[in-house]
Design an enzyme around this catalytic site. Structure first.
Site, short mmCIF file in Angstrom:
data_model
loop_
_atom_site.label_atom_id
_atom_site.label_comp_id
_atom_site.label_asym_id
_atom_site.label_seq_id
_atom_site.Cartn_x
_atom_site.Cartn_y
_atom_site.Cartn_z
N GLU A 178 4.35 11.03 1.24
CA GLU A 178 4.30 9.91 2.17
C GLU A 178 3.55 8.81 1.44
O GLU A 178 2.35 8.62 1.63
CB GLU A 178 3.60 10.33 3.47
CG GLU A 178 3.73 9.31 4.58
CD GLU A 178 2.77 8.15 4.39
OE1 GLU A 178 3.22 7.09 3.93
OE2 GLU A 178 1.58 8.32 4.69
N GLU A 201 3.04 0.87 -2.50
CA GLU A 201 2.10 1.90 -2.93
C GLU A 201 2.57 2.61 -4.20
O GLU A 201 2.07 3.67 -4.55
CB GLU A 201 1.87 2.93 -1.81
CG GLU A 201 1.06 2.37 -0.67
CD GLU A 201 0.61 3.44 0.31
OE1 GLU A 201 0.90 4.63 0.06
OE2 GLU A 201 -0.01 3.08 1.31
#
Length: 590
Positions: free
Chosen positions: A190, A199
């Site tokens: 995730e 990210e």
């Protein structure tokens, strides 16, 4: 009163665990050095009262179960993510469906270990252990040591410490045969932000497929798809177009003197926002459209671009592109999760039913006043993605014109400010109140020395504009040289001479009359606004108190201080619990 700085920069591969632990607007920089079983961390911290940065050395024992004394979850969006029941249910269903027999599961950016425990439970904890030669195993990779210690404690409380192999490394530091016994059959992760890629999703997936996974692995999620929609919104327009907004102000101050060579602008990027909160401010001008598809199950490309013909569904002016993503978590396409706004009706697992802060929609501003379109007219959206971001350009087929983001010429000066600050500087009522207060303060003062104690370029120019005899000294604690360069760039347009302006170049604990050319300060002004401190808690902007103390030796006896006082108000609120003891039957809060 040191507070952890925390702004997520675009990370290198597998820094996903660190980026999830950030606040919203400051910098967390950790440099680990391993000493036997102890890891030394260098944390950059900010004193909000002085604006000074300080490196703090923290020695962490890797074998200790005791987590760091820092409130890791309470001050971040991580806890909010753990409380997202729709996300947790979607991941649990997909992991149960994917991990159906003993195999090697790799969890990248494991955090508290929630997904690792889901995989262990799906496999059947009695059928395997974390011992390297076991047939089935779960490897949890997490680079941030304080989180690793928290994860180990969570695993211990859930009786899964022996079932999950925790590795305190970045995933791009893992080596098959050294850190992990074999290539992983399944990857769970995730590592998503509101934009999807911020990210380090793409480089992390690339390294995993190149080095850590078997050929044709199973993955949860399976793929992600980004969607967008053209919207009209005066609210969003005011967040970036200072030139056209300040043209309506009555103060004759020009923060952006001309459309070309804009000295103040926002950064060219997508901005994460709660679009549901401004639904009444948004007019939809198109149907939703698919933009990019990023596969988890195979190695993704670093770059991609596409051109999308979009037909307008109403007359209006396109001010922004609102975007979101949908996760397909299983290979068959039966389990989904979406960050779509509530005006998008989707019969899938999504967070749209409950408020959440860890994932939002994204907004890309159409430059200037936007693009005027008519119902049925077709425009072309050119979308490009890099390893960490997505950007757009919009083109009208009728006019043959293209609305591009302004290219930043390295030779031109640009002061990059956040959208909220641009909106404040363009707010006519705010400007009028500041203008009136300063005009009243300057009355009956001859050749006053005015000191601007914060980073407000508006106040600095306002004083110079209203008084042709005032000497203006600006502290600009955050802007520094940038503030001086900006003033020089707009001085002619605002009718003041830089001979009357001075920006202090060095940070000092106290000022003396040598810094003010033996002259006492008659007017001390601040909003207060401190560049780089956007998103700080309200009381942390009371740093003005400290600045006033620093200036005490150079203040005149009848000095006028603005603001003269600050009032901090609070109210009691009833909110859903943000600290759950159990999620999906697994203890995650300790």
């Amino acid at each position: 009163m040191l507070s952890l700085i925390s702004k997520t920069l675009k990370p290198s591969p597998s820094l996903c665990a660190i980026t999830r632990l950030t606040l919203t607007s400051h910098i967390l920089k950790l440099t680990p050095i391993r000493l036997m079983s102890t890891q030394r961390l260098f944390q950059l911290k900010l004193d909000p009262l002085s604006g000074n940065f300080e490196w703090i050395v923290i020695d962490e024992d890797e074998n200790s179960l005791e987590p760091s004394q820092e409130p890791l979850l309470a001050t971040t969006s991580y806890l909010d993510m753990l409380n997202d029941s729709y996300r947790n249910k979607a991941y649990r269903l997909a992991i149960d469906k994917t991990v159906m027999k003993p195999c090697h599961v790799l969890d990248i950016g494991a955090g508290t270990g929630l997904l690792s425990m889901m995989a262990a439970r799906a496999m059947g904890s009695s059928d395997f252990t974390a011992v390297p030669d076991a047939k089935g195993m779960v490897t949890a990779c997490e680079s941030y040591l304080p989180m690793v210690k928290l994860m180990r404690k969570v695993l211990h409380l859930n009786g899964m410490k022996k079932n999950i192999n925790v590795i305190n490394k970045r995933s791009d530091e893992l080596k098959v045969g050294v850190d992990i016994v074999s290539h992983a059959d399944v990857m769970v992760s995730e590592i998503l932000d509101s934009e999807l890629l911020g990210e380090g999703l793409i480089p992390t997936l690339q390294h995993a497929h190149d080095t850590l996974l078997v050929e044709n692995p199973l993955t949860v999620p399976y793929k992600a798809t980004t969607y967008g929609q053209l919207v009209e919104s005066t609210f969003l327009w005011k967040l970036h177009d200072l030139y056209n907004n300040e043209a309506k102000a009555s103060d004759s101050i020009h923060l952006v003197p001309s459309r070309s060579g804009t000295p103040i602008c926002v950064k060219q990027q997508q901005y994460a926002m709660h679009c549901d909160a401004i639904t009444k401010e948004i007019k939809l001008l198109s149907e939703p459209f698919k933009i990019f598809e990023i596969d988890f199950w195979k190695r993704p490309d670093s770059h991609g671009e596409t051109e999308l013909p979009i037909k307008a569904t109403d007359d209006g002016r396109v001010h922004a592109v609102v975007s979101w993503w949908i996760l397909q978590l299983d290979r068959e396409g039966t389990i989904f999760y979406s960050t779509a706004p509530r005006w998008i009706s989707l019969p899938i697992h999504s967070s749209t039913g409950d408020w959440c802060d860890h994932w939002k929609q994204c907004v890309w501003f159409v430059p200037g006043k936007g693009m005027s379109i008519c119902n049925g007219e077709e425009v072309v959206l050119h979308a490009t993605h890099t390893e960490t971001s997505i950007s757009y350009n919009l083109k009208s087929l009728v006019l043959g014109t293209e609305v591009r983001q302004c290219d930043v010429n390295v030779e031109d000066f640009h002061l990059i400010l956040p959208p909220e600050r641009i909106a404040i500087y363009g707010d006519g009522e705010w400007r009028l109140s500041m203008f009136t207060a300063i005009r009243n303060a300057l009355q009956r003062r001859v050749q006053p020395l005015c000191f601007i104690a914060d980073d407000s370029v508006f106040l600095t120019i306002c004083v110079a504009h209203l008084s042709k005899t005032a000497d203006v000294l600006s502290l600009f604690p955050g802007l520094r040289d940038k503030g001086a360069q900006y003033l020089e760039a707009v001085s002619d347009a605002n009718g003041f001479s830089m001979d009357r302006m001075k920006v202090l170049q060095k940070r000092k604990t106290y000022l003396t009359l040598d810094d003010t050319h033996q002259k006492k300060v008659d007017l001390l002004i601040a909003e207060p606004y401190y560049y780089g401190n956007d998103g700080m808690l309200p009381w942390q902007n009371l740093r003005f108190w400290k600045e006033r103390t620093m200036l005490d030796p150079v203040l005149s006896d009848d000095v006028l201080i603005m603001p003269c006082k600050g009032i901090l108000k609070a109210c009691a609120m009833s909110l859903p619990p943000f600290c759950l003891d159990r999620i999906c039957g697994t203890v995650v809060a300790v």
